[in-house]
Design an enzyme around this catalytic site. Sequence first.
Site, PDB file in Angstrom:
ATOM      1  N   ASN A 112      24.873 -46.398  88.656  1.00  0.00           N
ATOM      2  CA  ASN A 112      24.611 -47.346  89.742  1.00  0.00           C
ATOM      3  C   ASN A 112      25.654 -48.432  89.945  1.00  0.00           C
ATOM      4  O   ASN A 112      26.170 -48.602  91.047  1.00  0.00           O
ATOM      5  CB  ASN A 112      23.257 -48.010  89.492  1.00  0.00           C
ATOM      6  CG  ASN A 112      22.161 -47.142  90.039  1.00  0.00           C
ATOM      7  OD1 ASN A 112      22.148 -46.888  91.230  1.00  0.00           O
ATOM      8  ND2 ASN A 112      21.306 -46.642  89.182  1.00  0.00           N
ATOM      9  N   GLY A 113      25.937 -49.178  88.872  1.00  0.00           N
ATOM     10  CA  GLY A 113      26.909 -50.269  88.983  1.00  0.00           C
ATOM     11  C   GLY A 113      28.262 -49.729  89.410  1.00  0.00           C
ATOM     12  O   GLY A 113      28.935 -50.284  90.292  1.00  0.00           O
ATOM     13  N   ILE A 135      22.144 -40.670  82.203  1.00  0.00           N
ATOM     14  CA  ILE A 135      20.946 -40.065  81.610  1.00  0.00           C
ATOM     15  C   ILE A 135      19.683 -40.561  82.318  1.00  0.00           C
ATOM     16  O   ILE A 135      18.626 -39.984  82.170  1.00  0.00           O
ATOM     17  CB  ILE A 135      20.827 -40.349  80.093  1.00  0.00           C
ATOM     18  CG1 ILE A 135      20.676 -41.848  79.810  1.00  0.00           C
ATOM     19  CG2 ILE A 135      21.994 -39.759  79.335  1.00  0.00           C
ATOM     20  CD1 ILE A 135      20.170 -42.153  78.405  1.00  0.00           C
ATOM     21  N   ASP A 136      19.808 -41.653  83.096  1.00  0.00           N
ATOM     22  CA  ASP A 136      18.620 -42.258  83.713  1.00  0.00           C
ATOM     23  C   ASP A 136      18.143 -41.501  84.957  1.00  0.00           C
ATOM     24  O   ASP A 136      17.011 -41.681  85.392  1.00  0.00           O
ATOM     25  CB  ASP A 136      18.903 -43.716  84.117  1.00  0.00           C
ATOM     26  CG  ASP A 136      19.362 -44.565  82.945  1.00  0.00           C
ATOM     27  OD1 ASP A 136      19.061 -44.185  81.792  1.00  0.00           O
ATOM     28  OD2 ASP A 136      20.023 -45.587  83.177  1.00  0.00           O
ATOM     29  N   GLU A 231      11.686 -47.579  78.028  1.00  0.00           N
ATOM     30  CA  GLU A 231      12.163 -48.900  77.605  1.00  0.00           C
ATOM     31  C   GLU A 231      11.891 -49.966  78.671  1.00  0.00           C
ATOM     32  O   GLU A 231      11.835 -51.151  78.377  1.00  0.00           O
ATOM     33  CB  GLU A 231      13.657 -48.854  77.267  1.00  0.00           C
ATOM     34  CG  GLU A 231      14.537 -48.464  78.444  1.00  0.00           C
ATOM     35  CD  GLU A 231      16.025 -48.453  78.128  1.00  0.00           C
ATOM     36  OE1 GLU A 231      16.427 -48.852  77.031  1.00  0.00           O
ATOM     37  OE2 GLU A 231      16.793 -48.026  79.020  1.00  0.00           O
ATOM     38  N   ARG A 275       2.979 -46.470  64.672  1.00  0.00           N
ATOM     39  CA  ARG A 275       4.405 -46.507  64.313  1.00  0.00           C
ATOM     40  C   ARG A 275       5.257 -46.349  65.566  1.00  0.00           C
ATOM     41  O   ARG A 275       4.843 -45.700  66.532  1.00  0.00           O
ATOM     42  CB  ARG A 275       4.751 -45.338  63.379  1.00  0.00           C
ATOM     43  CG  ARG A 275       4.090 -45.405  62.024  1.00  0.00           C
ATOM     44  CD  ARG A 275       4.767 -46.457  61.139  1.00  0.00           C
ATOM     45  NE  ARG A 275       4.313 -46.365  59.768  1.00  0.00           N
ATOM     46  CZ  ARG A 275       3.195 -46.896  59.292  1.00  0.00           C
ATOM     47  NH1 ARG A 275       2.378 -47.534  60.095  1.00  0.00           N
ATOM     48  NH2 ARG A 275       2.886 -46.778  58.011  1.00  0.00           N
TER      49      ARG A 275
END
Length: 357
Positions: A112-113, A135-136, A231, A275
């Site tokens: 993007n950037g 990868i996004d 994330e 966990r």
Amino acid sequence: MKRVGLLTSGGDCQALNAAMRGVVKSIVNASDQVEIYGFLEGYKGLIYGNYKMLQSSDFSGILTKGGTILGSSRTPFKLMREPDENGLDKVEAMKHNYYKLNLDCLVILGGNGTHKTANLLRTEGLNVVTLPKTIDNDLWGTDMTFGFQSAVNIATDAIDCIHTTAASHGRVFIVEVMGHKVGWLTLNAGIAGGADIILIPEIPYDIKKVVKAIETRHKRGSRFTILAVAEGAISKADAALSKKELKKKQEKNIYPSVSYQVAAEIQERSGLDVRVTVPGHTQRGGSPCPYDRVFASRLGSEAGKLIMKGEYGFMVGYKNREIVKVPLEDVAGKLKYVSPDATIIKEAKMLGISFGD
Ligand code: F6P
């Protein structure tokens, strides 16, 4: 004579080398009058004139190699118009180096950037062709980016490995998946890895619903639960805050990432053993999977075709199973999100996967 500059910018991913190899092979096979200039560490190389001249032989044997033979760096778009510490105008410096080397075009591989800066260079009069890496999988104008499928494989492997240990110990496990502000990677790896709960930024979660989904599983006899958490996942309460309020709240956040917060909340509300596993940058590492090798080679070779025809100002993308050229001004500055109404979400819900909504 074609003089072609190449650079890879932003976070790396698998198949950057495969894509560059595709570009170079296709132009070298079309003409023996070609010079390749590889700029080192992304836009930095173009700004400071750090480059090396490359031969087609430099692109042999790199199809299967992860990372990028040119190196990469993050050079934020918002700082491009700001002079560097020595007062250098970065945009003027890039133009200067482009014209000094008498380049016909730049081939820019990035996310993007990177595309915002590539489009800026286009508006400044440079000839630019771009390739969609990340990868996004969040680039506008393409159904797929290279790197994505390789990362899905790695994140899925991580979930697979967690499955066996979670089952042995009867634990709740969270696998935190990359993807920045979008959920493509988590959604795909989550479904592929058989996650029971998937939390993505596009579908804000309610922790009460998440706990309920775990308890329902346990009541039905399952001793463990796997959550794939992006994330960038966000709770409904946080999603309702203004940007300013959220920033203020996050300043006081004690957790290293959202998964740890979700884990603490589940543990507190249910008393279950939770966990967290964070595969992190392994998702961007290693060799490209066969899909990405083929995909990046195809995109690279189509970029070569555009260069030979002198057609500039495009990203080579993939739409409805066809390789397409997308005007850079349409790509720059937009993100491709997962739609909460997408069929894949409905299908995942029919499989019994909870999105915590
Ligand atoms: O854009 C790719 C990506 O791996 C994101 O998924 C992640 O949020 C980010 O880059 C990590 O960036 P860095 O490598 O700068 O830590």
